[in-house]
Design a protein around this motif. Structure first.
Motif, mmCIF file in Angstrom:
data_model
loop_
_atom_site.group_PDB
_atom_site.id
_atom_site.type_symbol
_atom_site.label_atom_id
_atom_site.label_comp_id
_atom_site.label_asym_id
_atom_site.label_seq_id
_atom_site.Cartn_x
_atom_site.Cartn_y
_atom_site.Cartn_z
ATOM 1 N N GLU A 94 0.844 -1.210 0.000
ATOM 2 C CA GLU A 94 0.000 0.000 0.000
ATOM 3 C C GLU A 94 0.872 1.250 0.000
ATOM 4 O O GLU A 94 0.592 2.218 -0.717
ATOM 5 C CB GLU A 94 -0.931 -0.025 1.223
ATOM 6 C CG GLU A 94 -2.001 1.050 1.218
ATOM 7 C CD GLU A 94 -1.634 2.356 1.895
ATOM 8 O OE1 GLU A 94 -2.469 3.263 1.881
ATOM 9 O OE2 GLU A 94 -0.510 2.505 2.424
ATOM 10 N N GLN A 95 1.942 1.234 0.785
ATOM 11 C CA GLN A 95 2.848 2.394 0.868
ATOM 12 C C GLN A 95 3.423 2.734 -0.506
ATOM 13 O O GLN A 95 3.640 3.878 -0.830
ATOM 14 C CB GLN A 95 4.017 2.085 1.819
ATOM 15 C CG GLN A 95 3.619 1.877 3.266
ATOM 16 C CD GLN A 95 3.288 3.171 3.972
ATOM 17 O OE1 GLN A 95 3.940 4.185 3.759
ATOM 18 N NE2 GLN A 95 2.243 3.154 4.788
ATOM 19 N N PHE B 26 -0.084 3.764 -3.284
ATOM 20 C CA PHE B 26 -1.158 4.743 -3.126
ATOM 21 C C PHE B 26 -0.649 6.174 -3.017
ATOM 22 O O PHE B 26 0.434 6.420 -2.479
ATOM 23 C CB PHE B 26 -1.978 4.406 -1.861
ATOM 24 C CG PHE B 26 -2.932 3.266 -2.061
ATOM 25 C CD1 PHE B 26 -2.480 1.987 -2.328
ATOM 26 C CD2 PHE B 26 -4.294 3.478 -2.001
ATOM 27 C CE1 PHE B 26 -3.350 0.928 -2.526
ATOM 28 C CE2 PHE B 26 -5.185 2.431 -2.192
ATOM 29 C CZ PHE B 26 -4.714 1.154 -2.457
ATOM 30 N N LEU B 27 -1.467 7.103 -3.506
ATOM 31 C CA LEU B 27 -1.219 8.515 -3.218
ATOM 32 C C LEU B 27 -1.371 8.669 -1.710
ATOM 33 O O LEU B 27 -2.236 8.037 -1.100
ATOM 34 C CB LEU B 27 -2.263 9.389 -3.918
ATOM 35 C CG LEU B 27 -2.115 9.483 -5.432
ATOM 36 C CD1 LEU B 27 -3.384 10.047 -6.058
ATOM 37 C CD2 LEU B 27 -0.937 10.370 -5.785
ATOM 38 N N ARG B 28 -0.534 9.496 -1.108
ATOM 39 C CA ARG B 28 -0.570 9.608 0.353
ATOM 40 C C ARG B 28 -1.658 10.591 0.761
ATOM 41 O O ARG B 28 -1.420 11.778 0.830
ATOM 42 C CB ARG B 28 0.793 10.049 0.915
ATOM 43 C CG ARG B 28 1.981 9.295 0.394
ATOM 44 C CD ARG B 28 2.334 7.939 0.975
ATOM 45 N NE ARG B 28 1.570 7.291 1.982
ATOM 46 C CZ ARG B 28 1.009 6.069 1.813
ATOM 47 N NH1 ARG B 28 1.068 5.433 0.663
ATOM 48 N NH2 ARG B 28 0.397 5.500 2.794
ATOM 49 N N THR B 29 -2.835 10.111 1.006
ATOM 50 C CA THR B 29 -3.924 10.999 1.434
ATOM 51 C C THR B 29 -4.143 10.846 2.941
ATOM 52 O O THR B 29 -3.600 11.613 3.717
ATOM 53 C CB THR B 29 -5.207 10.737 0.631
ATOM 54 O OG1 THR B 29 -5.518 9.351 0.685
ATOM 55 C CG2 THR B 29 -5.050 11.177 -0.806
ATOM 56 N N GLY B 30 -4.884 9.837 3.348
ATOM 57 C CA GLY B 30 -5.102 9.652 4.788
ATOM 58 C C GLY B 30 -4.004 8.814 5.412
ATOM 59 O O GLY B 30 -3.092 8.361 4.726
ATOM 60 N N THR B 31 -4.101 8.640 6.744
ATOM 61 C CA THR B 31 -3.187 7.708 7.403
ATOM 62 C C THR B 31 -4.012 6.513 7.880
ATOM 63 O O THR B 31 -5.172 6.664 8.243
ATOM 64 C CB THR B 31 -2.494 8.346 8.632
ATOM 65 O OG1 THR B 31 -3.483 9.046 9.379
ATOM 66 C CG2 THR B 31 -1.393 9.283 8.223
ATOM 67 N N ARG B 32 -3.380 5.344 7.834
ATOM 68 C CA ARG B 32 -4.089 4.142 8.271
ATOM 69 C C ARG B 32 -3.428 3.623 9.536
ATOM 70 O O ARG B 32 -2.251 3.880 9.780
ATOM 71 C CB ARG B 32 -4.015 3.058 7.204
ATOM 72 C CG ARG B 32 -4.556 3.492 5.849
ATOM 73 C CD ARG B 32 -4.596 2.274 4.935
ATOM 74 N NE ARG B 32 -4.545 2.619 3.528
ATOM 75 C CZ ARG B 32 -5.556 2.467 2.670
ATOM 76 N NH1 ARG B 32 -6.708 1.983 3.080
ATOM 77 N NH2 ARG B 32 -5.415 2.780 1.396
#
Ligand SMILES: Cc1ncc(COP(=O)(O)O)c(C=O)c1O
Length: 398
Positions: A10-11, A14-20
């Motif tokens: 995922e890192q 994905f574009l870095r929008t939210g944090t999981r």
């Protein structure tokens, strides 16, 4: 190949929008969810107040299965039965008369603002401004970022679309002062969700409704988080003795499937054919699921049950507050509840709860939020409280 490396993958992808948080959920049943290592969690995040009936509720699964074998998608140039049935259910159980279906909360609010602007153009000499409040949350489109009164969401995107005025929440005076001849409506969450579960004083909404009526502007409620039983009545407006001219819904409406809705009173239903539309809005598959979910919630008196179990939960949280002096406030209604601390430990609390098998949400640096399914039992609340108690006790010792 990547089976055990989902989070790493995922890192990269994905574009870095939210944090999981470091949990990869793979399945769920009722209030329980399991990760990719088969670890069990009690889920008090509920898909962010979406999974009204818990994970994979049988009524929704059945409706999806049946509809998937019948008709999945048709364009809105045709009539389709599931969306008409869902519209009828919503209209029969609310103070609104007409419905428009879309795919998310932000989209429902976009529709509400467009409808308010139609009203402004047709009835208020072109008035187009909408008043919203600080700490509100109305979605992530550009216009909804302007509507959302939180600078952290707005700053990266300035300049934002014109026509939104953000004022203090819980202040009638602030809304009065912001109203001018270009104002066509006010949008409020009955209880601010993403802003930290902020409950207004009892006659705030009533006073704003009176002001809107006096000025001939629209009183719009964003019930995307509070609607469909979440606060203990089917719609939160029922508890405040008001009737919105326009209301938006999403989240719990589909009990897990993505759907949004815009509802309006007859006299404000001012769209003409071609004014607004969506390819997927009112999709038969999601409407069949949402219809099954909302019907179940109404037929089984779930909102009353939410009041009962919500009060039980709040009382238990108040007991924790007595024991742990760094808890400063327990607030909320029904099953939309927040616990505030006197320091910024929400991240730490969320991680510690995960380690003990409880999923909760950080809504602000010093506040955690609970949005369990509406069908949660007292026994499940007891289990969550026991985990919280252990986590808080460890915090004291550390
Ligand atoms: C009150 C409220 N309005 C609008 C939205 C936006 O909904 P969505 O994320 O489905 O676009 C949210 C989402 O948290 C919300 O809580």
């Amino acid at each position: 190949m990547y089976r055990d490396n989902w989070q790493e993958l995922e890192q990269k992808l994905f574009l870095r929008t939210g944090t999981r948080v470091p949990v990869t959920l793979v399945r769920g049943k009722g209030a329980l969810a399991w990760d990719d290592h088969n670890r069990e969690y009690l889920d008090f995040v509920g898909g962010w107040a979406v999974n009204s009936l818990g994970h994979c509720p049988p009524v929704v699964v059945e409706a999806l299965e049946k509809q998937a074998k019948t008709l999945i998608q048709a364009s809105n140039q045709f009539y389709t039965i599931p969306q008409i049935e869902l519209a009828r259910l919503l209209v029969e159980n609310s103070c609104l008369d007409r419905v428009y279906f879309c795919n998310s909360g932000a989209e429902a609010n976009e529709g509400a603002v467009k409808l308010a602007r139609r009203y402004g153009k047709l009835r208020l000499n072109g008035a187009y401004k909408v008043i919203t409040t600080y700490s509100s949350f109305h979605g992530r489109t550009l216009a909804m970022t302007a509507a959302t009164g939180q600078s952290k969401f707005q700053e990266p995107y300035i300049p934002l679309p014109d026509g939104f005025v953000n004022v203090d929440y819980n202040s009638v005076e602030a809304i009065k002062q912001a109203t001018d001849e270009q104002t066509c409506g006010v949008i409020l969450e009955p209880i601010q969700g993403e802003g930290g579960v902020n409950v207004p004083y009892d006659d705030y909404l009533g006073k704003i409704q009176s002001w809107c009526r006096e000025k001939g502007i629209l009183f719009i409620l964003d019930e995307i988080q509070t609607g469909i039983g979440r606060t203990g009545t089917l719609f939160a407006y029922e508890q405040y003795n008001v009737e919105p001219d326009i209301m938006t819904l999403a989240k719990g409406l589909g009990s897990g499937v993505p759907i949004g809705a815009l509802l309006a009173k007859e006299e404000f239903s001012l769209f003409s054919p071609g004014d607004h539309g969506s390819t997927f809005g009112g999709n038969p598959l999601v409407c069949a699921a949402a219809h099954a979910a909302v019907k179940y919630i109404i037929d089984n008196g779930i909102p009353a049950r939410v009041r009962q179990v919500g009060e039980y939960f709040m009382t238990k949280l108040e007991n924790l507050k007595q024991k742990f002096e760094f808890i400063t406030q327990v607030r909320g209604r029904g099953l939309l509840i927040a616990l505030e601390f006197d320091r910024e430990i929400a991240d730490e609390m969320v991680r510690a709860c995960i380690d003990k098998g409880l999923l909760v949400n950080k809504v602000k640096p010093a506040t955690i939020r609970f949005m369990p399914p509406l069908i949660i039992t007292e026994k499940e609340v007891d289990k969550a409280i026991s985990i919280l108690q252990d986590v808080l006790a460890e915090k004291v010792r550390s």
